[in-house]
Design an enzyme around this catalytic site. Structure first.
Site, PDB file in Angstrom:
ATOM      1  N   LYS A   1       0.835  -1.213   0.000  1.00 44.55           N
ATOM      2  CA  LYS A   1       0.000   0.000   0.000  1.00 44.55           C
ATOM      3  C   LYS A   1       0.867   1.259   0.000  1.00 44.55           C
ATOM      4  CE  LYS A   1      -2.267  -0.899   3.863  1.00 44.55           C
ATOM      5  NZ  LYS A   1      -1.706  -2.207   4.275  1.00 44.55           N
TER       6      LYS A   1
ATOM      7  N   ARG B   1      -9.176   1.075   9.135  1.00 43.18           N
ATOM      8  CA  ARG B   1      -8.777  -0.308   9.404  1.00 43.18           C
ATOM      9  C   ARG B   1      -9.860  -1.068  10.163  1.00 43.18           C
ATOM     10  NH1 ARG B   1      -2.843   0.549   9.216  1.00 43.18           N
ATOM     11  NH2 ARG B   1      -1.757  -1.423   9.369  1.00 43.18           N
TER      12      ARG B   1
ATOM     13  N   ARG C   1      11.742  -7.305   5.570  1.00 42.16           N
ATOM     14  CA  ARG C   1      11.759  -5.850   5.314  1.00 42.16           C
ATOM     15  C   ARG C   1      12.750  -5.130   6.241  1.00 42.16           C
ATOM     16  NH1 ARG C   1       6.146  -2.576   5.090  1.00 42.16           N
ATOM     17  NH2 ARG C   1       5.976  -3.109   7.304  1.00 42.16           N
TER      18      ARG C   1
ATOM     19  N   ARG D   1      11.722  -3.050  11.639  1.00 48.14           N
ATOM     20  CA  ARG D   1      10.678  -2.479  12.495  1.00 48.14           C
ATOM     21  C   ARG D   1      10.301  -3.498  13.567  1.00 48.14           C
ATOM     22  NH1 ARG D   1       6.048  -0.136   8.487  1.00 48.14           N
ATOM     23  NH2 ARG D   1       4.766  -1.163  10.055  1.00 48.14           N
TER      24      ARG D   1
ATOM     25  N   ARG E   1      -0.422  -9.331  13.396  1.00 49.39           N
ATOM     26  CA  ARG E   1      -0.949  -8.278  12.513  1.00 49.39           C
ATOM     27  C   ARG E   1      -1.844  -8.875  11.430  1.00 49.39           C
ATOM     28  NH1 ARG E   1       4.227  -5.361  10.499  1.00 49.39           N
ATOM     29  NH2 ARG E   1       2.852  -3.872   9.494  1.00 49.39           N
TER      30      ARG E   1
HETATM   31  P1  AMP Z   1       1.244   0.377   9.153  1.00 48.54           P
HETATM   32  O1  AMP Z   1       2.525   1.106   8.948  1.00 48.54           O
HETATM   33  O2  AMP Z   1       0.100   0.945   8.337  1.00 48.54           O
HETATM   34  O3  AMP Z   1       1.360  -1.117   9.001  1.00 48.54           O
HETATM   35  O4  AMP Z   1       0.810   0.640  10.680  1.00 48.54           O
HETATM   36  C1  AMP Z   1       1.635   0.222  11.755  1.00 48.54           C
HETATM   37  C2  AMP Z   1       0.805   0.116  13.038  1.00 48.54           C
HETATM   38  O5  AMP Z   1       0.228   1.390  13.348  1.00 48.54           O
HETATM   39  C3  AMP Z   1      -0.391  -0.825  12.971  1.00 48.54           C
HETATM   40  O6  AMP Z   1      -0.018  -2.177  13.205  1.00 48.54           O
HETATM   41  C4  AMP Z   1      -1.263  -0.261  14.089  1.00 48.54           C
HETATM   42  O7  AMP Z   1      -0.762  -0.625  15.367  1.00 48.54           O
HETATM   43  C5  AMP Z   1      -1.063   1.237  13.921  1.00 48.54           C
HETATM   44  N1  AMP Z   1      -2.056   1.809  12.983  1.00 48.54           N
HETATM   45  C6  AMP Z   1      -1.821   2.393  11.769  1.00 48.54           C
HETATM   46  N2  AMP Z   1      -2.961   2.785  11.198  1.00 48.54           N
HETATM   47  C7  AMP Z   1      -3.960   2.438  12.052  1.00 48.54           C
HETATM   48  C8  AMP Z   1      -5.374   2.555  12.019  1.00 48.54           C
HETATM   49  N3  AMP Z   1      -6.007   3.092  10.974  1.00 48.54           N
HETATM   50  N4  AMP Z   1      -6.075   2.077  13.086  1.00 48.54           N
HETATM   51  C9  AMP Z   1      -5.461   1.529  14.151  1.00 48.54           C
HETATM   52  N5  AMP Z   1      -4.125   1.374  14.237  1.00 48.54           N
HETATM   53  C10 AMP Z   1      -3.371   1.810  13.209  1.00 48.54           C
END
Ligand code: AMP
Length: 210
Positions: free
Chosen positions: A13, A88, A122, A153, A164
């Site tokens: 994404k 989400r 990654r 990360r 996740r």
């Molecule tokens: P990402 O980089 O999009 O994979 O986000 C990393 C982490 O941030 C996720 O695993 C969640 O813990 C938190 N996070 C990001 N976006 C959201 C969202 N829309 N709702 C809830 N938690 C989020």
């Protein structure tokens, strides 16, 4: 045009949204990046979000929704935006519907085994944010673009990746149906292939709805 990117963590994404942002000249809004920045700056939101992120859990809806509402009110969002990692949950999508009209929900469909390999391999640059896969790096731990140290990360570590994906299936996958019912869903099936090939599929899915 207001676009939402859907898809499991590691579906690409962020990569595709960044490319599309340049092409369409509208901002990419990544809630994950916003939280990582908040953690670095040690803001109250960042400190609150960190414990959820480290466990691979979702940050509570009210925290994310408040942050996104504030961001969408900024002037650079007036001609459209790409939401990457938000919504989400169905509750987040419903909250978004009260403040915005979504034109296209682009669903990037990638098999689990590809996701697991991508996320656990990654590496991210601590300075420029560039993202790489260990298979491209050989023995090097430095960023090919700027030379800074690459890290994994915390939430890309194997146990957290599994959580996740479970959280994605339970909380986020229902959004596919949510946007399909609204008639704005378009899916790109990315089963392997190069980044360029997958981006072409994403563009085709976008053009099918735009
Ligand atoms: P990402 O980089 O999009 O994979 O986000 C990393 C982490 O941030 C996720 O695993 C969640 O813990 C938190 N996070 C990001 N976006 C959201 C969202 N829309 N709702 C809830 N938690 C989020």
């Amino acid at each position: 045009m207001n676009i939402v990117f859907l898809g499991p963590p590691g579906a690409g994404k962020g990569t595709h949204a960044q490319r599309l942002m340049k092409e369409l000249n509208i901002p990419q809004i990544s809630t994950g990046d916003m939280f990582r920045r908040a953690i670095k700056e040690q803001t109250p939101t960042g400190l609150d979000a960190k414990r959820y992120m480290d466990a691979g859990e979702l940050v509570p809806d009210e925290v994310v929704v408040a942050m996104v509402k504030e961001r969408l009110a900024e002037p650079d969002c007036q001609n459209g935006y790409i939401l990457d990692g938000f919504p989400r949950t169905v509750a987040q999508a419903e909250a978004l519907d009260t403040i915005a009209h979504i034109d296209v929900a682009l669903n990037i469909d990638v098999p689990d085994e590809i996701i697991i390999d991508r996320l656990s391999g990654r590496r991210v640059c601590t300075a420029c944010g560039g993202t790489y896969h260990v298979s491209m790096l050989g023995a090097s731990t430095k960023c090919p673009a700027c030379g800074a140290e690459l890290i994994q990360r915390d939430d890309d570590k194997p146990a957290t990746v599994k959580n996740r994906l479970d959280v994605y299936q339970e909380k986020t996958a229902p959004l596919i149906n949510y946007y399909e019912k609204k008639g704005v869903l378009s899916t790109a099936k990315c089963v392997g292939g190069t980044v360029d090939e997958n981006y072409a599929l994403v563009k085709a899915a976008l053009n099918a709805k735009a």
